[in-house]
Each structure stands twice: as structure tokens, then as C-alpha cells.
Design an enzyme around this catalytic site. Structure first.
Site, PDB file in Angstrom:
ATOM      1  N   LEU A 138      -5.076  -3.475 -27.059  1.00 12.92           N
ATOM      2  CA  LEU A 138      -5.864  -3.251 -27.226  1.00 12.92           C
ATOM      3  C   LEU A 138      -6.960  -3.876 -25.868  1.00 12.92           C
ATOM      4  O   LEU A 138      -5.205  -4.174 -25.186  1.00 12.92           O
ATOM      5  CB  LEU A 138      -5.591  -5.578 -27.307  1.00 12.92           C
ATOM      6  CG  LEU A 138      -7.377  -6.538 -27.452  1.00 12.92           C
ATOM      7  CD1 LEU A 138      -8.402  -5.948 -28.047  1.00 12.92           C
ATOM      8  CD2 LEU A 138      -6.631  -7.603 -27.730  1.00 12.92           C
ATOM      9  N   ASP A 139      -7.257  -3.579 -24.958  1.00 13.33           N
ATOM     10  CA  ASP A 139      -7.866  -3.612 -23.262  1.00 13.33           C
ATOM     11  C   ASP A 139      -6.972  -2.790 -22.791  1.00 13.33           C
ATOM     12  O   ASP A 139      -6.857  -2.953 -21.718  1.00 13.33           O
ATOM     13  CB  ASP A 139      -8.004  -5.380 -23.046  1.00 13.33           C
ATOM     14  CG  ASP A 139      -9.587  -5.304 -24.777  1.00 13.33           C
ATOM     15  OD1 ASP A 139     -10.186  -5.083 -24.599  1.00 13.33           O
ATOM     16  OD2 ASP A 139      -9.119  -6.671 -24.234  1.00 13.33           O
ATOM     17  N   GLU A 140      -5.851  -1.783 -23.721  1.00 14.42           N
ATOM     18  CA  GLU A 140      -5.431  -0.894 -22.394  1.00 14.42           C
ATOM     19  C   GLU A 140      -5.649   0.147 -22.392  1.00 14.42           C
ATOM     20  O   GLU A 140      -4.881   1.020 -21.654  1.00 14.42           O
ATOM     21  CB  GLU A 140      -4.179  -1.382 -23.558  1.00 14.42           C
ATOM     22  CG  GLU A 140      -3.276  -2.590 -22.976  1.00 14.42           C
ATOM     23  CD  GLU A 140      -2.812  -2.973 -21.855  1.00 14.42           C
ATOM     24  OE1 GLU A 140      -3.163  -2.178 -21.019  1.00 14.42           O
ATOM     25  OE2 GLU A 140      -2.456  -3.951 -21.441  1.00 14.42           O
TER      26      GLU A 140
END
EC number: 3.5.1.10
Length: 288
Positions: A231-233
Site C-alpha cells: 500500500l502506497d509503496e
């Protein structure tokens, strides 16, 4: 065809770094009678990788693109190149996903309509019906695909069905507020761009502007990145920032962030579709 008519192509190359790559490529283009109108390159010595984007022009001819691809094939094999050769201006087939916030969707549709982005928006998919009218005003088909915890597998299956139906090359999450499953993220690796309404890697997850306000930040921003299973990486493509100060409320930060979100996302989509973004490991090289 008229031999005086010139056409342009874009050649992109990613390969292991070694001596003589630029010489070999430019030599072949000279042999093909192409003029180089733009050349950007980067050699990552730490990773041992080389990246190159070349804009070339020359007289139009019957079967030109396929002939150039055929002639370049042997050279590409010798240098272990991952490469593309496309006529300049070729539009990518795009599907946009959105939830409640419409500013990024509206910006992308508007820029596509004006010809500022080399994309053809084939469909808009949303878990809400709020923006059906906006999509249809732009003559883009709208698909409502609601998502709950129980229906998530079916919703993602429907999304894949639409991606296949429209032969989609790029999925853009324009403030789509549902987390894609790990399996779907893996299937769409390198073909999905998300806008995160914060300056990653800080303030990940929900309500990042409120997190930023709690920390008293003096700069807010937005990050456009490729989607992966974390997530969001995902690998970052584009970021935009704006100065703020102690007088800003959380709501003011949200408002200030809208412009940065639109610009970061439109830049990422543009650079991706122009063949300027090279993805490797968890990083990107952007040749612009």
C-alpha cells in the site's frame, strides 16, 4: 507515399550497461536514414543498467515502422535490450478509476480532450455513480462497479473484464479510494498509476492531510506512483509540492493539495505514455 513527408518515431531502450550502446544505436539509425531530434540517456553504474529514449525523424515510406523494428531486432538481441519503437503521438488506451473526488478525473478528461495527453480514455469505472454525467459529457463510457468486503472479488473480476474488453494499456487511479487486492496489483504491475494525496513516503494511508496538519508541516504535496502489492509503496514517477504555514487548517491543506494532485498525476500519465518512464526494481528512471 510522398517522400517529402516526414514522420517521427520514439525508440526506448533498457538493457545491461556496456560499452558501445549509444554508438551502435545511433549508427543503425544513421543507416536507416533517420535524424535524431531528441536523445536522453542514463547509465546506472550501481545497478549496471542503461536507459535511453531517442526521438527520430525521417521521410515517410511504406511499411517504415515494421522495417525499422525488424532491422533493430538483431541489435536489440545482441545487447539484451528491452525496447519499443512507436510512431510519435501514438495514444495509449486508458481506463480511469475514481471514487467521490472528481478533480483528478476532470483534469485528465479535460487534458485528453485538448490533446495535451497522448491518451484515449476508453472507460471510467467508479464504485459510486456521482461522476457518470461528467464521463458521458466527454463521450466516455461509464461503468458503476460497487465494492464491499463481500463483493470485492467479483468487482475486481469485472474490472479485469473491462480491461480486456477495451484492450486497456494503462489503468489510472484518479482518487479511487479502494485498495486493490495483492493479486490484482500483481497482474497490473507497471500498468497502473495511482495518485496519493500526500508527499510519500510520509503520511501514508487514510487522511494524509490531517496527518500532515498534526505534524505542523510547512509543505504539502502529492505523489503519483505505480501500484504494487504494498500500500502506497509503489515506484514513484512524479511529485508536486506547495508551501503552506501554520495558518492552514486541515481543510485548507486538502484544498491546497488538489492542484498538486492534478499536476503530479497528469505529469505521470504523460511521461508514461510518451515512453519516458523506465521501471526497474522499486525505482523509476524518468528521461525528460
Amino acid at each position: 507515399m510522398d517522400p517529402e513527408v516526414e514522420v517521427e518515431h520514439v525508440l526506448t531502450i533498457a538493457c545491461p550497461e556496456r560499452t558501445g550502446i549509444v554508438h551502435a544505436v545511433t549508427g543503425l539509425l544513421l543507416k536507416e536514414g533517420r535524424d535524431i531530434v531528441e536523445l536522453k540517456q542514463f547509465g546506472d553504474h550501481r545497478a549496471g543498467q542503461f536507459f535511453m529514449r531517442v526521438g527520430v525523424a525521417g521521410p515517410e515510406a511504406e511499411g517504415l515502422t515494421e522495417r525499422m523494428r525488424s532491422d533493430f531486432g538483431a541489435l536489440a538481441a545482441d545487447y539484451q535490450m528491452d525496447w519499443t519503437l512507436t510512431p510519435k503521438g501514438t495514444k495509449k488506451r486508458v481506463l480511469i478509476m475514481v471514487s467521490k473526488f472528481d478533480h483528478c478525473l476532470n483534469d485528465l478528461l479535460h487534458r485528453a480532450r485538448l490533446g495535451e495527453l497522448p491518451i484515449e480514455v476508453l472507460a471510467v469505472v467508479s464504485n459510486h455513480t456521482d461522476h457518470q454525467g461528467l464521463a458521458e459529457w466527454h463521450n466516455v463510457p461509464f461503468f458503476h462497479v460497487p465494492v464491499t468486503a463481500d463483493t470485492k472479488p467479483a468487482a475486481e473480476a469485472r474490472l479485469l473484464e473491462l480491461i480486456g474488453k477495451f484492450d486497456v494499456e494503462l489503468v489510472v487511479l484518479a482518487r479511487y479510494m479502494q485498495v486493490l487486492s495483492d493479486e490484482l496489483s500483481r497482474q497490473l504491475t507497471g500498468k497502473t498509476i495511482n495518485i496519493h494525496h500526500s508527499f510519500l513516503p510520509s503520511f501514508k494511508g487514510a487522511k494524509p492531510y490531517h496527518q500532515a496538519w498534526d505534524r505542523g508541516v510547512k509543505t504539502v504535496g502529492a505523489t503519483a506512483h505505480y501500484v504494487n502489492a504494498e500500500l502506497d509503496e509503489g515506484p514513484i514517477i512524479s511529485q508536486q509540492v506547495q508551501d503552506v504555514d501554520h495558518t492552514y487548517s486541515p481543510e485548507d491543506l486538502v484544498a491546497a493539495g488538489r492542484d498538486t494532485e492534478c499536476k503530479a498525476l497528469s505529469n505521470a500519465v504523460k511521461w508514461h505514455c510518451e515512453g519516458r518512464v523506465f521501471l526497474y526494481n522499486n525505482r523509476t528512471v524518468v528521461l525528460r
